[in-house]
Design an enzyme around this catalytic site. Structure first.
Site, mmCIF file in Angstrom:
data_model
loop_
_atom_site.group_PDB
_atom_site.id
_atom_site.type_symbol
_atom_site.label_atom_id
_atom_site.label_comp_id
_atom_site.label_asym_id
_atom_site.label_seq_id
_atom_site.Cartn_x
_atom_site.Cartn_y
_atom_site.Cartn_z
ATOM 1 N N ASN A 1 0.733 -1.405 -0.143
ATOM 2 C CA ASN A 1 0.094 -0.351 0.391
ATOM 3 C C ASN A 1 0.985 1.601 0.329
ATOM 4 O OD1 ASN A 1 -3.010 0.564 2.115
ATOM 5 N ND2 ASN A 1 -1.828 1.818 0.084
ATOM 6 N N LYS B 1 -10.291 7.523 11.563
ATOM 7 C CA LYS B 1 -10.013 7.945 10.148
ATOM 8 C C LYS B 1 -8.599 7.978 9.398
ATOM 9 C CE LYS B 1 -9.372 10.895 6.752
ATOM 10 N NZ LYS B 1 -9.320 10.841 5.998
ATOM 11 N N PRO B 2 -8.425 6.754 8.783
ATOM 12 C CA PRO B 2 -6.748 6.580 8.622
ATOM 13 C C PRO B 2 -6.954 7.393 6.874
ATOM 14 C CG PRO B 2 -8.005 5.157 7.954
ATOM 15 C CD PRO B 2 -9.329 5.829 9.034
ATOM 16 N N GLU C 1 -6.090 8.884 2.967
ATOM 17 C CA GLU C 1 -7.212 8.036 1.809
ATOM 18 C C GLU C 1 -6.548 6.867 1.365
ATOM 19 O OE1 GLU C 1 -6.621 11.196 2.624
ATOM 20 O OE2 GLU C 1 -8.618 12.579 2.743
ATOM 21 N N GLU D 1 0.928 16.326 16.344
ATOM 22 C CA GLU D 1 2.368 15.640 15.526
ATOM 23 C C GLU D 1 2.041 16.709 14.100
ATOM 24 O OE1 GLU D 1 3.955 14.048 17.597
ATOM 25 O OE2 GLU D 1 3.471 13.627 19.233
ATOM 26 N N GLY E 1 4.748 19.160 10.985
ATOM 27 C CA GLY E 1 5.681 18.881 9.956
ATOM 28 C C GLY E 1 7.380 19.037 10.159
ATOM 29 N N CYS F 1 8.115 12.706 9.015
ATOM 30 C CA CYS F 1 8.472 13.816 9.388
ATOM 31 C C CYS F 1 9.536 14.092 10.050
ATOM 32 C CB CYS F 1 7.307 14.076 9.933
ATOM 33 S SG CYS F 1 6.764 12.443 11.369
ATOM 34 N N GLU G 1 8.659 21.573 3.757
ATOM 35 C CA GLU G 1 8.608 20.630 3.856
ATOM 36 C C GLU G 1 8.856 19.652 1.904
ATOM 37 O OE1 GLU G 1 5.400 18.519 6.578
ATOM 38 O OE2 GLU G 1 6.675 17.006 7.245
ATOM 39 N N LYS H 1 7.214 24.569 17.809
ATOM 40 C CA LYS H 1 6.896 25.363 17.579
ATOM 41 C C LYS H 1 5.830 25.376 16.503
ATOM 42 C CE LYS H 1 10.990 26.635 15.269
ATOM 43 N NZ LYS H 1 12.271 27.501 15.112
HETATM 44 P P1 NAD Z 1 -2.433 15.587 5.561
HETATM 45 O O1 NAD Z 1 -2.805 16.618 6.905
HETATM 46 O O2 NAD Z 1 -2.612 16.054 4.258
HETATM 47 O O3 NAD Z 1 -3.221 14.512 5.742
HETATM 48 C C1 NAD Z 1 -3.349 13.679 7.062
HETATM 49 C C2 NAD Z 1 -5.042 12.909 7.027
HETATM 50 O O4 NAD Z 1 -5.495 14.036 7.444
HETATM 51 C C3 NAD Z 1 -4.543 12.705 6.473
HETATM 52 O O5 NAD Z 1 -6.133 11.171 6.982
HETATM 53 C C4 NAD Z 1 -6.480 13.481 5.410
HETATM 54 O O6 NAD Z 1 -7.728 12.934 5.156
HETATM 55 C C5 NAD Z 1 -6.257 14.359 6.685
HETATM 56 N N1 NAD Z 1 -7.096 15.509 6.601
HETATM 57 C C6 NAD Z 1 -6.818 16.555 5.445
HETATM 58 N N2 NAD Z 1 -7.810 17.342 5.570
HETATM 59 C C7 NAD Z 1 -8.757 17.129 6.647
HETATM 60 C C8 NAD Z 1 -9.382 18.345 6.773
HETATM 61 N N3 NAD Z 1 -9.827 19.500 6.699
HETATM 62 N N4 NAD Z 1 -9.747 17.574 7.746
HETATM 63 C C9 NAD Z 1 -10.100 16.454 8.835
HETATM 64 N N5 NAD Z 1 -8.913 16.119 8.499
HETATM 65 C C10 NAD Z 1 -8.408 16.371 7.090
HETATM 66 O O7 NAD Z 1 -0.299 15.018 5.381
HETATM 67 P P2 NAD Z 1 -0.317 13.837 4.720
HETATM 68 O O8 NAD Z 1 0.463 14.815 2.978
HETATM 69 O O9 NAD Z 1 -0.641 13.227 4.608
HETATM 70 O O10 NAD Z 1 0.628 12.834 5.733
HETATM 71 C C11 NAD Z 1 2.050 14.500 5.387
HETATM 72 C C12 NAD Z 1 2.077 15.020 6.346
HETATM 73 O O11 NAD Z 1 2.408 14.282 7.798
HETATM 74 C C13 NAD Z 1 3.988 16.121 6.187
HETATM 75 O O12 NAD Z 1 3.350 17.010 6.393
HETATM 76 C C14 NAD Z 1 4.078 15.181 7.505
HETATM 77 O O13 NAD Z 1 5.500 15.959 8.583
HETATM 78 C C15 NAD Z 1 3.077 15.270 9.004
HETATM 79 N N6 NAD Z 1 3.297 13.499 9.750
HETATM 80 C C16 NAD Z 1 4.226 14.157 10.569
HETATM 81 C C17 NAD Z 1 4.299 13.117 11.592
HETATM 82 C C18 NAD Z 1 5.241 13.772 13.239
HETATM 83 O O14 NAD Z 1 5.181 12.366 14.304
HETATM 84 N N7 NAD Z 1 4.910 14.268 13.157
HETATM 85 C C19 NAD Z 1 4.243 12.051 11.308
HETATM 86 C C20 NAD Z 1 4.343 11.116 9.988
HETATM 87 C C21 NAD Z 1 4.149 12.343 9.284
#
Ligand code: NAD
Length: 487
Positions: free
Chosen positions: A100, A183-184, A186, A258, A260, A292, A390, A460
């Site tokens: 996946n 909610k994982p 998409e 948690e 970016g 991240c 990022e 931050k």
């Molecule tokens: P994203 O913010 O686009 O999506 C994350 C989740 O939020 C998804 O399940 C998505 O469906 C949901 N989402 C999106 N819009 C939403 C809304 N309006 N309301 C509610 N939920 C919503 O992030 P991504 O592209 O899936 O992942 C990459 C990002 O995650 C990077 O910025 C990365 O740094 C960050 N990240 C942080 C950590 C940490 O531990 N700090 C770990 C992994 C990833």
């Protein structure tokens, strides 16, 4: 690998109240293998009504005898049984994760899965130690503090470490006695759907953990908004995090965020450069840079800049990029097409800003799958967009510095503060510089060393709250004080 053809997920189903079922309108979306662009299966495209039903199921489970009535030893043992069940299904879950997300099966098997079960074991062992305090109050009275669960926890996770980032939340939330609606992302929902089933088989009562797949803007937003959800655990981008925090504020939910990062990995001239090359390569390219906590900025002391670049280029060029199911593969594809396009856009931005691509800079492979070459930019200045934003892909920016003060200023000079690292053989410098870095975790002569007992989280705009360690369970507990009048 026969499972590649026959994934173990019930096609097009959500997991609510202990059972798989279709979404309200029966809508589904394709889940794509990023290495082949083939459709693995379809998942249900949940609606707000599905989400609301999941919250109702989680509320009922929270109040049930089967879950709410468990003693602490019973709850702890259940978490340990889940850890064993994850181990028993480790091969299958690693394969799902690899198919996946596109991550090498060797990495999913050696890191993601053992870490996943270890987090359940860690928090399972902690349940029996949950305790409050008793304190004297006026006139021989006494005040008792109790740590209580919030109730229904909403969990929202990103695409890059689907199982681990979910389990960091699930294990701590369950250990504290909460129930969960998750909610994982998409693009990568498969491993957590299978986990839901495995947990019920291990004895988790129906409704304690629910998975609603679907779009962030609809079901994710509803989870942040729902008045029945008392705590929101979010991992994802800073932009989405800001929106969710604003929404969650309307119902005063407790939030952990948690977000970016743009990690600075600082190399002083006295460091052991053989070791640094290995750590810095891992920091930049692990999980195809979709990490991240990646060390996506390599800050190199000017005296050794050219030598360090030469070493990094040689190591990057030697990276085995390819089929994630091939045990020789070090780096798989980006997890989805949009992510590949984002990387290509940032590489074009870097060139337009005047930085130089010294290796990589183009898609990899035969055009099938979302592969990209490990890429290194030199001639980067700290304010360029490729050094500030990022990218979330296999792109490393190298920035020279003169001395400690300049290194610290560059390292701290972004809105982010998630992870940082430094390499030196001088112990007092290691202490001093790590104290000055604005980041939730600082690795010295290392990168990405994780333990279930070590808390992680942001400074931050990388967010707030901590996952893992004893601090991780506290995020899911609220304190009640009971004052007993002795008169
Ligand atoms: P994203 O913010 O686009 O999506 C994350 C989740 O939020 C998804 O399940 C998505 O469906 C949901 N989402 C999106 N819009 C939403 C809304 N309006 N309301 C509610 N939920 C919503 O992030 P991504 O592209 O899936 O992942 C990459 C990002 O995650 C990077 O910025 C990365 O740094 C960050 N990240 C942080 C950590 C940490 O531990 N700090 C770990 C992994 C990833």
């Amino acid at each position: 690998m026969s499972l590649q053809a026959r994934p173990t997920i019930a096609d097009g189903q959500l997991f609510i109240d202990g059972k798989f079922r279709p979404a309200e309108h029966g809508e589904t979306r394709e889940v794509v293998n990023p290495a082949t662009e083939e459709v693995i299966c379809r998942v249900a495209w949940g609606t707000v009504a599905d989400l609301d039903q999941a919250v109702s199921a989680a509320q009922a489970a929270f109040e049930s005898e089967e879950w709410g009535g468990l003693t602490l030893p019973q709850r702890g043992r259940l978490l340990l049984r889940i850890a064993d069940a994850i181990d028993a299904h480790a091969e299958e879950l690693a394969l799902l994760e690899s198919l996946n997300v596109g991550k090498p099966i060797t990495v999913a098997s050696a890191f993601d899965l053992p870490f996943a079960s270890s987090v359940f074991r860690y928090y399972g062992g902690m349940v029996e130690q949950l305790e409050g305090s008793a304190r004297p109050a006026a006139r021989r009275s006494i005040a008792i503090t109790r740590k209580e669960p919030y109730g229904v926890v909403g969990a929202i996770t990103p695409f890059n470490f689907p199982l681990n980032l979910a389990i960091n939340k699930i294990a701590a939330a369950l250990a504290a006695g909460n129930t969960i609606v998750h909610k994982p992302a998409e693009q990568t929902p498969l491993s957590t759907l299978r986990l839901a089933e495995i947990m019920v088989e291990a004895g988790l009562p129906a409704g304690v953990y629910n998975v609603v797949t679907g779009e962030g803007a609809t079901v994710g937003a509803r989870l942040a908004e729902h008045p029945g959800v008392r705590k929101l655990a979010f991992t994802g981008s800073t932009a989405t995090g800001k929106r969710l925090i604003a929404t969650a504020a309307q119902t005063m939910k407790k939030v952990t965020a948690e977000l970016g990062g743009k990690g600075a990995n600082i190399v002083f001239a006295d460091a052991n450069l053989d070791a640094v090359t290995q750590w810095a390569h891992l920091a930049a390219f692990a999980n195809t840079g979709q990490f991240c906590m990646s060390g996506s900025r390599l800050l190199v002391q000017r005296d050794i800049h050219d030598e360090m670049v030469e070493r990094m280029v040689a190591r990057a060029a030697a990276t085995a990029v390819g089929d994630p199911l091939d045990p020789r593969t070090e780096m798989g594809p980006l997890a989805h097409r949009t992510q590949l396009e984002r990387v290509m856009e940032y590489v074009a931005i870097g060139k337009a800003e005047g930085a130089t691509v010294v290796t990589g800079g183009a898609p990899a492979g035969d055009g099938r799958g979302f592969f990209y070459q490990p890429t290194i930019f030199t001639g980067v200045t700290p304010q360029m967009r490729i050094a500030q934003e990022e990218i979330f892909g296999p792109v490393l920016t190298v920035i020279p510095f003169e001395d400690e003060d300049e290194a610290v200023a560059i390292a701290n000079g972004t809105p982010y503060g998630l992870a940082a690292g430094l390499h030196t053989t001088d112990l007092s410098r290691a202490h001093q510089v790590s104290a000055r870095l604005q980041a939730g975790i600082v690795w010295v002569n290392a990168w990405a060393m994780f333990e279930n007992s070590i808390p992680i989280g942001g400074y931050k705009q990388s967010g707030f709250g901590r996952e893992l360690g004893p601090e991780g369970i506290d995020e899911y507990l609220q304190l009640k004080t009971v004052v007993i009048n002795a008169e």
